[in-house]
Design an enzyme around this catalytic site. Structure first.
Site, PDB file in Angstrom:
ATOM      1  N   LYS A  10      17.836  14.135  65.693  1.00 25.58           N
ATOM      2  CA  LYS A  10      17.707  12.956  66.557  1.00 25.58           C
ATOM      3  C   LYS A  10      19.027  12.181  66.614  1.00 25.58           C
ATOM      4  CE  LYS A  10      12.718  12.464  65.611  1.00 25.58           C
ATOM      5  NZ  LYS A  10      11.672  11.547  65.079  1.00 25.58           N
ATOM      6  N   PHE A  58       4.452   1.361  69.105  1.00 29.51           N
ATOM      7  CA  PHE A  58       5.877   1.671  68.915  1.00 29.51           C
ATOM      8  C   PHE A  58       6.418   2.640  69.986  1.00 29.51           C
ATOM      9  CE2 PHE A  58       3.307   4.394  66.107  1.00 29.51           C
ATOM     10  CZ  PHE A  58       3.699   5.670  66.512  1.00 29.51           C
ATOM     11  N   ARG A  90       8.451  21.859  58.210  1.00 31.24           N
ATOM     12  CA  ARG A  90       7.797  20.557  57.970  1.00 31.24           C
ATOM     13  C   ARG A  90       7.961  20.131  56.515  1.00 31.24           C
ATOM     14  NH1 ARG A  90       5.738  17.059  62.067  1.00 31.24           N
ATOM     15  NH2 ARG A  90       4.062  16.383  60.708  1.00 31.24           N
ATOM     16  N   THR A  96       6.498  11.644  57.921  1.00 29.58           N
ATOM     17  CA  THR A  96       6.938  10.869  59.089  1.00 29.58           C
ATOM     18  C   THR A  96       7.657   9.581  58.685  1.00 29.58           C
ATOM     19  OG1 THR A  96       4.974  11.702  60.221  1.00 29.58           O
ATOM     20  CG2 THR A  96       6.101   9.835  61.236  1.00 29.58           C
ATOM     21  N   ARG A 107      14.081  13.760  55.670  1.00 30.86           N
ATOM     22  CA  ARG A 107      13.757  12.380  56.073  1.00 30.86           C
ATOM     23  C   ARG A 107      13.851  11.418  54.891  1.00 30.86           C
ATOM     24  NH1 ARG A 107       8.522  13.590  59.946  1.00 30.86           N
ATOM     25  NH2 ARG A 107       9.643  13.779  61.929  1.00 30.86           N
ATOM     26  N   ASN A 121      14.006   8.694  61.534  1.00 26.71           N
ATOM     27  CA  ASN A 121      13.742   9.722  60.525  1.00 26.71           C
ATOM     28  C   ASN A 121      14.496  11.042  60.780  1.00 26.71           C
ATOM     29  OD1 ASN A 121      12.205  10.594  62.645  1.00 26.71           O
ATOM     30  ND2 ASN A 121      10.230  10.324  61.619  1.00 26.71           N
ATOM     31  N   HIS A 124      13.042  15.908  64.132  1.00 20.48           N
ATOM     32  CA  HIS A 124      11.676  16.222  64.545  1.00 20.48           C
ATOM     33  C   HIS A 124      11.397  17.673  64.193  1.00 20.48           C
ATOM     34  CE1 HIS A 124       8.122  16.720  67.079  1.00 20.48           C
ATOM     35  NE2 HIS A 124       8.650  17.876  67.456  1.00 20.48           N
TER      36      HIS A 124
HETATM   37  P1  TYD Z   1       4.332  11.586  64.780  1.00 19.74           P
HETATM   38  O1  TYD Z   1       4.234  12.642  65.835  1.00 19.74           O
HETATM   39  O2  TYD Z   1       3.084  10.892  64.332  1.00 19.74           O
HETATM   40  O3  TYD Z   1       5.045  12.145  63.455  1.00 19.74           O
HETATM   41  P2  TYD Z   1       6.034  13.386  63.199  1.00 19.74           P
HETATM   42  O4  TYD Z   1       7.363  13.067  63.870  1.00 19.74           O
HETATM   43  O5  TYD Z   1       6.159  13.434  61.700  1.00 19.74           O
HETATM   44  O6  TYD Z   1       5.376  14.619  63.764  1.00 19.74           O
HETATM   45  O7  TYD Z   1       5.328  10.449  65.299  1.00 19.74           O
HETATM   46  C1  TYD Z   1       6.434  10.734  66.113  1.00 19.74           C
HETATM   47  C2  TYD Z   1       7.551   9.800  65.777  1.00 19.74           C
HETATM   48  O8  TYD Z   1       7.162   8.457  66.025  1.00 19.74           O
HETATM   49  C3  TYD Z   1       7.954   9.795  64.308  1.00 19.74           C
HETATM   50  O9  TYD Z   1       8.828  10.847  63.988  1.00 19.74           O
HETATM   51  C4  TYD Z   1       8.584   8.446  64.155  1.00 19.74           C
HETATM   52  C5  TYD Z   1       7.826   7.576  65.134  1.00 19.74           C
HETATM   53  N1  TYD Z   1       6.837   6.708  64.461  1.00 19.74           N
HETATM   54  C6  TYD Z   1       7.147   5.365  64.269  1.00 19.74           C
HETATM   55  O10 TYD Z   1       8.255   4.891  64.619  1.00 19.74           O
HETATM   56  N2  TYD Z   1       6.217   4.565  63.664  1.00 19.74           N
HETATM   57  C7  TYD Z   1       5.012   5.035  63.247  1.00 19.74           C
HETATM   58  O11 TYD Z   1       4.190   4.247  62.689  1.00 19.74           O
HETATM   59  C8  TYD Z   1       4.704   6.424  63.442  1.00 19.74           C
HETATM   60  C9  TYD Z   1       3.387   6.997  62.988  1.00 19.74           C
HETATM   61  C10 TYD Z   1       5.644   7.221  64.059  1.00 19.74           C
END
Ligand code: TYD
Length: 165
Positions: A10, A58, A90, A96, A107, A121, A124
């Protein structure tokens, strides 16, 4: 079982020069890289990638973040292929929320939560085979992937393309 997964480094990862660190950690998986490209993310692509989250509070910040509004405007997109690629990536990626992620995960080591509450983070990684298929097909065309991972059809098209002069 062999599968494929979409990885995005990212904008925060690129701005912080973490590309090498992330790729080194991912090389521990011994998976194959079958696609790689640098992308300037449009709003359309950002909103489509995160469409499952469009009702979350968000969402707007998340779209701006992946478009690079807070960092450099670029993302490195990769497809990794091999034995249990989705779960292996993963695992190394971590949870996350970077504050909850294992500190040796990518992360956990490099992510942060901004004062505005955005999870920066770093990367992805697709969560499951259905997401991986949707995401890979969104970020890559078939000829950008050097493995036969999904079936294709040949379509005759007359479009203008840029060539080197
Ligand atoms: P998600 O698809 O739930 O997680 P992942 O990336 O681990 O598959 O969320 C997508 C992105 O959204 C996540 O990488 C960071 C952001 N995010 C926030 O900023 N705040 C939050 O509370 C959550 C759940 C996600």
């Amino acid at each position: 079982m062999n599968n494929q997964t979409l990885i995005l480094i990212k904008p925060d990862g690129l701005t912080k020069s973490l590309t090498g660190n992330v790729l080194s950690r991912l090389s521990e998986t011994k998976l194959d890289i079958v696609g790689a490209r640098m992308v300037q993310v449009s709003r359309e692509l950002a909103e489509e990638h995160y469409r499952e989250l469009k009702d979350k509070p968000f969402f707007d910040d998340l779209v701006k973040y992946i478009m690079g509004e807070y960092h450099k405007k670029k993302v490195m997109a990769l497809v990794y292929y091999g034995e249990n690629a989705i779960s292996k990536v993963r695992e190394i990626c971590g949870k996350t929320n970077p504050e909850e992620a294992d500190s040796v995960s990518i992360r956990g080591a490099y992510g942060r939560i901004t004062t505005a509450g955005v999870y920066e983070n770093v990367m992805h990684a697709s969560a499951n085979p259905q997401d991986a298929e949707r995401e890979i097909k969104l970020w890559f065309t078939p000829d950008e992937i050097i493995a036969d991972i999904y079936s294709t059809i040949e379509v005759e098209e007359q479009t203008k393309t840029l060539k080197w002069q």
